[in-house]
Design a protein around this motif. Structure first.
Motif, PDB file in Angstrom:
ATOM      1  N   HIS A   1       1.309  -1.312   0.346  1.00  0.00           N
ATOM      2  CA  HIS A   1       0.140  -0.407   0.382  1.00  0.00           C
ATOM      3  C   HIS A   1       1.144   1.029   0.070  1.00  0.00           C
ATOM      4  CE1 HIS A   1      -3.385   2.611   1.039  1.00  0.00           C
ATOM      5  NE2 HIS A   1      -3.254   3.323   1.834  1.00  0.00           N
ATOM      6  N   GLY A   2       2.037   1.310   1.113  1.00  0.00           N
ATOM      7  CA  GLY A   2       2.971   2.556   0.980  1.00  0.00           C
ATOM      8  C   GLY A   2       3.690   3.034   0.772  1.00  0.00           C
ATOM      9  N   CYS A   3       4.793   2.631   0.786  1.00  0.00           N
ATOM     10  CA  CYS A   3       6.491   2.771   0.398  1.00  0.00           C
ATOM     11  C   CYS A   3       6.800   1.379   1.219  1.00  0.00           C
ATOM     12  CB  CYS A   3       6.364   3.820   0.915  1.00  0.00           C
ATOM     13  SG  CYS A   3       7.084   4.415   2.224  1.00  0.00           S
ATOM     14  N   VAL A   4       8.314   1.034   0.510  1.00  0.00           N
ATOM     15  CA  VAL A   4       9.117   0.933   1.432  1.00  0.00           C
ATOM     16  C   VAL A   4      10.309   1.558   1.397  1.00  0.00           C
ATOM     17  CG1 VAL A   4      10.932  -1.170   0.759  1.00  0.00           C
ATOM     18  CG2 VAL A   4       9.113  -1.350   0.014  1.00  0.00           C
ATOM     19  N   PRO A   5      10.578   2.400   2.152  1.00  0.00           N
ATOM     20  CA  PRO A   5      11.362   3.935   3.142  1.00  0.00           C
ATOM     21  C   PRO A   5      12.331   3.921   2.541  1.00  0.00           C
ATOM     22  CG  PRO A   5       9.993   2.378   5.326  1.00  0.00           C
ATOM     23  CD  PRO A   5       9.687   1.503   4.181  1.00  0.00           C
ATOM     24  N   LEU A   6      13.016   4.673   2.071  1.00  0.00           N
ATOM     25  CA  LEU A   6      14.347   5.059   1.395  1.00  0.00           C
ATOM     26  C   LEU A   6      14.840   6.459   2.168  1.00  0.00           C
ATOM     27  CD1 LEU A   6      13.586   5.318  -2.252  1.00  0.00           C
ATOM     28  CD2 LEU A   6      14.500   2.605  -1.215  1.00  0.00           C
ATOM     29  N   ASP A   7      16.210   5.923   2.119  1.00  0.00           N
ATOM     30  CA  ASP A   7      16.885   8.163   3.300  1.00  0.00           C
ATOM     31  C   ASP A   7      17.387   8.099   2.093  1.00  0.00           C
ATOM     32  OD1 ASP A   7      19.165   6.795   0.804  1.00  0.00           O
ATOM     33  OD2 ASP A   7      20.813   5.901   2.856  1.00  0.00           O
ATOM     34  N   GLU A   8      17.925   9.571   1.915  1.00  0.00           N
ATOM     35  CA  GLU A   8      18.035  11.153   0.883  1.00  0.00           C
ATOM     36  C   GLU A   8      18.590  10.591  -0.229  1.00  0.00           C
ATOM     37  OE1 GLU A   8      16.001  13.512   1.221  1.00  0.00           O
ATOM     38  OE2 GLU A   8      15.303  12.985   3.439  1.00  0.00           O
ATOM     39  N   SER A   9      19.336   9.542   0.002  1.00  0.00           N
ATOM     40  CA  SER A   9      20.169   8.709  -1.797  1.00  0.00           C
ATOM     41  C   SER A   9      19.349   8.081  -2.042  1.00  0.00           C
ATOM     42  CB  SER A   9      21.619   8.067  -0.549  1.00  0.00           C
ATOM     43  OG  SER A   9      22.456   9.365  -0.235  1.00  0.00           O
ATOM     44  N   GLY A  10      18.349   7.547  -1.683  1.00  0.00           N
ATOM     45  CA  GLY A  10      17.695   6.316  -3.086  1.00  0.00           C
ATOM     46  C   GLY A  10      18.175   4.941  -1.988  1.00  0.00           C
ATOM     47  N   ASN A  11      18.924   4.766  -1.111  1.00  0.00           N
ATOM     48  CA  ASN A  11      19.365   3.507  -0.298  1.00  0.00           C
ATOM     49  C   ASN A  11      17.637   3.160   0.420  1.00  0.00           C
ATOM     50  OD1 ASN A  11      21.736   3.241  -1.752  1.00  0.00           O
ATOM     51  ND2 ASN A  11      21.969   4.557  -0.354  1.00  0.00           N
ATOM     52  N   LEU A  12      17.559   1.671   0.750  1.00  0.00           N
ATOM     53  CA  LEU A  12      16.868   0.981   1.528  1.00  0.00           C
ATOM     54  C   LEU A  12      16.719   1.992   3.510  1.00  0.00           C
ATOM     55  CD1 LEU A  12      16.988  -2.882   1.301  1.00  0.00           C
ATOM     56  CD2 LEU A  12      15.073  -0.542   0.573  1.00  0.00           C
ATOM     57  N   GLU A  13      16.093   2.742   3.769  1.00  0.00           N
ATOM     58  CA  GLU A  13      16.107   3.076   4.728  1.00  0.00           C
ATOM     59  C   GLU A  13      16.373   2.135   6.145  1.00  0.00           C
ATOM     60  OE1 GLU A  13      15.428   7.054   6.839  1.00  0.00           O
ATOM     61  OE2 GLU A  13      13.842   6.679   6.065  1.00  0.00           O
ATOM     62  N   GLY A  14      17.075   2.204   7.091  1.00  0.00           N
ATOM     63  CA  GLY A  14      17.294   2.056   8.557  1.00  0.00           C
ATOM     64  C   GLY A  14      16.149   2.043   9.188  1.00  0.00           C
ATOM     65  N   VAL A  15      15.760   1.320  10.507  1.00  0.00           N
ATOM     66  CA  VAL A  15      15.582   1.625  11.239  1.00  0.00           C
ATOM     67  C   VAL A  15      15.616   0.808  12.371  1.00  0.00           C
ATOM     68  CG1 VAL A  15      13.106   2.884  10.456  1.00  0.00           C
ATOM     69  CG2 VAL A  15      13.141   0.467  10.269  1.00  0.00           C
ATOM     70  N   VAL A  16      15.320   1.089  13.711  1.00  0.00           N
ATOM     71  CA  VAL A  16      16.007   0.329  14.646  1.00  0.00           C
ATOM     72  C   VAL A  16      15.403   0.480  16.043  1.00  0.00           C
ATOM     73  CG1 VAL A  16      18.134   0.695  16.102  1.00  0.00           C
ATOM     74  CG2 VAL A  16      18.694   1.015  14.595  1.00  0.00           C
ATOM     75  N   PHE A  17      14.620  -0.777  16.538  1.00  0.00           N
ATOM     76  CA  PHE A  17      13.656  -1.140  17.000  1.00  0.00           C
ATOM     77  C   PHE A  17      14.335  -2.648  17.887  1.00  0.00           C
ATOM     78  CE2 PHE A  17      10.982   0.135  13.407  1.00  0.00           C
ATOM     79  CZ  PHE A  17      10.123   0.759  14.255  1.00  0.00           C
ATOM     80  N   HIS A  18      14.411  -1.457  19.921  1.00  0.00           N
ATOM     81  CA  HIS A  18      14.843  -3.194  20.517  1.00  0.00           C
ATOM     82  C   HIS A  18      15.950  -3.218  20.129  1.00  0.00           C
ATOM     83  CE1 HIS A  18      10.470  -3.164  21.774  1.00  0.00           C
ATOM     84  NE2 HIS A  18      10.514  -3.748  20.762  1.00  0.00           N
ATOM     85  N   GLN A  19      17.549  -2.732  19.524  1.00  0.00           N
ATOM     86  CA  GLN A  19      18.665  -1.846  19.119  1.00  0.00           C
ATOM     87  C   GLN A  19      18.865  -3.222  18.325  1.00  0.00           C
ATOM     88  OE1 GLN A  19      19.917  -3.961  23.567  1.00  0.00           O
ATOM     89  NE2 GLN A  19      20.978  -1.449  24.188  1.00  0.00           N
ATOM     90  N   LYS A  20      17.906  -3.007  17.025  1.00  0.00           N
ATOM     91  CA  LYS A  20      17.800  -4.408  16.073  1.00  0.00           C
ATOM     92  C   LYS A  20      17.649  -3.456  14.706  1.00  0.00           C
ATOM     93  CE  LYS A  20      17.477  -9.171  13.979  1.00  0.00           C
ATOM     94  NZ  LYS A  20      16.682 -10.382  13.705  1.00  0.00           N
ATOM     95  N   ARG A  21      18.306  -3.535  13.851  1.00  0.00           N
ATOM     96  CA  ARG A  21      18.274  -2.586  12.548  1.00  0.00           C
ATOM     97  C   ARG A  21      17.221  -3.097  11.199  1.00  0.00           C
ATOM     98  NH1 ARG A  21      19.999   2.020  10.382  1.00  0.00           N
ATOM     99  NH2 ARG A  21      21.225   2.200  12.269  1.00  0.00           N
ATOM    100  N   TYR A  22      16.224  -2.168  10.860  1.00  0.00           N
ATOM    101  CA  TYR A  22      15.793  -3.770   9.710  1.00  0.00           C
ATOM    102  C   TYR A  22      15.817  -2.865   8.947  1.00  0.00           C
ATOM    103  CZ  TYR A  22      14.335  -5.985  13.790  1.00  0.00           C
ATOM    104  OH  TYR A  22      13.904  -6.876  14.819  1.00  0.00           O
ATOM    105  N   ARG A  23      15.669  -3.020   7.868  1.00  0.00           N
ATOM    106  CA  ARG A  23      15.532  -2.172   6.471  1.00  0.00           C
ATOM    107  C   ARG A  23      14.917  -3.356   5.381  1.00  0.00           C
ATOM    108  NH1 ARG A  23      21.374  -1.769   6.905  1.00  0.00           N
ATOM    109  NH2 ARG A  23      20.953  -0.059   6.502  1.00  0.00           N
ATOM    110  N   GLY A  24      14.382  -3.082   4.538  1.00  0.00           N
ATOM    111  CA  GLY A  24      14.004  -3.353   3.035  1.00  0.00           C
ATOM    112  C   GLY A  24      12.586  -4.477   3.779  1.00  0.00           C
TER     113      GLY A  24
END
Length: 637
Positions: A407-430
């Motif tokens: 529906h929405g998006c696969v979050p990207l950063d300003e350079s167009g790479n898959l953006e990482g997000v951190v929850f509970h000290q673990k990083r997720y992307r894509g």
């Protein structure tokens, strides 16, 4: 050992060599049939009538088949009337009775035409599948009529005619027309995709859900508005307050009170005491808005991983000056009083408490109101049924026949790479991030859901890096701040980069999709046709099909949105004009005006062997051949 156990289980279903051979022949024949039609719709937003009509006309597919069969023999008016009868058989037949137009000759003609349409649509399926699509009480008759063959003495034709004569004699023609119309619509679309946002804005999301629960084959990709209702039904107070606020804002409280049995009486009475000089519904909107910003503040304070403390604006209000401080700048606000907010500059968290001590009767009442609303949402039987269905048929994304749906998006950063997000000290992307989001959303629906998991449902609704939101939501600013420059909601870089083919290819590869036939199919963002925007992006790699059903969007988009048809010949985008009404459809045979645009034409017609079903069938054939070999070698008795 594993193969041996598998063959034993398979042998229970196919106990003889002949049974195995028969099934292999059947499955190989199915592989050679044309691929079934997929229908993609998105952003329905409670607009039941428009959705129901596009579902009935299959985004114009029914009209195309009627024209294919009868363009040379029937007038435009006659073909339009056939289509309306297929879309709304009960209502159209009732209208024709009142006009005394349904005489015996008309029944003979229309039954013949409907049978011909059903015959054409059934040609791409096995006879067994068509039979299963028929209601039991008419399956035998329908099967005979659809598969009638001319012979030397026209015996089959006479047999066919005798069936029609008997239907008329028994006064069963109307019921049979209804059954034929339902069969035609079912055969026109093999599978339906709802790419998010069934709820909010429009008045009848509950009726849409009832319709979907009876649909023969579908999947749902959750939208931000769907996840909001899912979170509310699970007991997230921030989601509950948002749902109520949205529906008060769009003057749509009937879905809460009448459809789901969620009373707003206590909220309204509470609001009238707080804002005695304000109209009751407007007062309720004010009260729930403050409640919402308190509850959102609590979620943000509990979850530093969200990195959203800049959205804590309630404690930045200066009630004496009627201003709010945002990023160091004071802005004038339109609200003068906040009777339930405690302002303490030395302790900002106090502003987000629903109650301080028992001595504060107003705040205690606020807490009671919120608890009553939470119990009403969690306890609504019909709402729980609908949310169960969303969990059963829904997901954050889906890979289907080589296409990626979300529906929405696969979050990207300003350079167009898959953006990482951190929850509970673990990083997720894509893909990992979307998988993580789905796991937490499913846990939130369990009996053992934690507060953190319920909070994450709110984050998925409006979090800055939520794959369902995709923008920086400014609800507080849009509610209170007069300077509209503060209202701008910056979108995730995904919405700039998804115009580029290489970025779309990167996202597809992230989901293990490498075929030239693979596409991203996206909802969420209205296509502003009036500004020259087009739904097909990135050289055909991505398609935005926000349905534009919401009437409030029509001025912005210039049309009523897009749907998508993917059949054995290729992919077509269908653009639609606004739906007038069911009454206009019945009285004037008014269909939704649609325009078809080819996105991709297959050089060779796609067959079942090219689909996900085909892959499964090939696996089944492989297992059956192993069983056949075992029978012939005598290793399986």
């Amino acid at each position: 050992m594993k193969d041996e156990k598998y063959l034993e289980l398979l042998a229970e279903k196919y106990p003889t060599e002949q049974a195995v051979c028969r099934e292999i022949i059947n499955l190989k024949a199915i592989l050679g049939l044309p691929k079934g039609t997929e229908h993609f719709m998105s952003d329905l937003h409670g607009e039941y009538e428009a959705f129901c009509h596009i579902l009935n006309n299959c985004s114009g597919v029914i009209r195309e088949k009627v024209d294919l069969l009868f363009e040379e023999t029937l007038s435009d008016i006659d073909r339009e009337e056939i289509c309306t009868l297929i879309y709304y058989p009960v209502e159209k037949l009732e209208m024709m009775k009142k006009e005394s137009r349904n005489n015996e000759e008309w029944y003979r003609v229309i039954l013949g035409e409907l049978i011909e349409i059903a015959r054409l649509l059934s040609s791409k399926y096995t006879r067994s599948k068509v039979r299963k699509a028929m209601p039991d009480e008419y399956a035998y008759i329908l099967d005979e009529l659809i598969h009638v063959q001319k012979d030397e003495d026209d015996n089959q034709v006479a047999y066919h005619q005798n069936i029609i004569d008997t239907l008329l004699e028994l006064d069963s023609a109307d019921a049979f027309i209804e059954v034929l119309a339902a069969l035609i619509k079912r055969l026109a679309v093999d599978h339906l995709h709802i790419v998010g946002d069934i709820f909010d804005r429009g008045p009848c999301a509950d009726r849409i859900m009832d319709l979907l629960m009876n649909y023969h084959s579908l999947d749902i990709e959750w939208g931000n508005h769907d996840i909001l209702w899912m979170g509310a039904a699970a007991g997230s107070e921030a989601c509950i307050a948002t749902v109520i606020r949205n529906n008060l804002k769009y003057h749509n409280i009937r879905i809460l009170e009448n459809s789901y049995g969620i009373s707003l009486r206590d909220l309204t009475l509470f609001a009238e005491k707080l804002y005695p000089d304000t109209e009751p519904m407007e007062a309720a909107l004010k009260a729930i808005s403050v409640l919402l910003f308190k509850l959102e503040g609590q979620v943000i304070l509990r979850n530093p991983d969200y990195q959203m403390t800049d959205k804590l604006l309630l404690h930045q209000v200066n009630v004496q000056n009627h201003t709010v401080c945002i990023a160091g700048t004071d802005y004038e606000i339109c609200e003068e009083t906040f009777p339930t907010v405690s302002f303490d500059p030395s302790n900002p968290e106090v502003s987000y408490e629903l109650t301080a001590e028992e001595r504060d009767r107003i705040l205690q009442h606020e807490l009671e109101v919120m608890e009553g609303l939470r119990m009403a949402f969690v306890g609504s039987v019909r709402l729980r049924q609908h949310m169960n269905f969303l969990y059963q048929k829904g997901s954050m994304y889906r890979i289907f026949n080589g296409n990626l749906l979300f529906h929405g998006c696969v979050p990207l950063d300003e350079s167009g790479n898959l953006e990482g997000v951190v929850f509970h000290q673990k990083r997720y992307r894509g893909r990992d991030y979307l998988d993580y989001a789905e796991r937490i959303a499913r846990r939130a629906w369990s009996k053992d859901a934690t507060q953190k998991e319920l909070d994450f449902m709110w984050y998925l609704w409006c979090g800055r890096k939520s794959p369902l939101s995709g923008r920086n939501i400014k609800t507080f600013e849009r509610t209170y701040v007069k300077d509209e420059s503060t209202w701008h909601e910056a979108s995730n870089p995904y919405y700039q980069y998804y115009e580029q083919e290489k970025i779309c290819n990167m996202i597809l590869h992230e989901f293990n999709l490498y075929s030239d036939r693979s596409h991203i199919i996206n909802g969420h963002t209205p296509v502003r046709t009036s500004r020259g925007e087009h739904p097909v992006r990135a050289n055909g790699r991505l398609m935005v099909i926000d349905g534009g059903f919401c009437k409030s969007y029509h001025k912005t988009t210039g049309i009523a949105g897009y749907t998508l048809i993917f059949n054995s010949h290729g992919i077509r985008i269908k653009s639609h004009q606004p739906f007038q009404s069911v009454y206009a459809a019945l009285t004037e045979n008014k269909d939704i005006e649609s325009r078809s645009e080819l996105v991709e034409t297959e050089r060779e017609r796609l067959m079942v062997r090219n689909t996900d079903t085909g892959k499964k069938i090939l696996e089944d054939i492989k297992g059956l051949k192993m069983l056949l070999q075992a029978y012939r070698e005598g290793t399986m008795e």
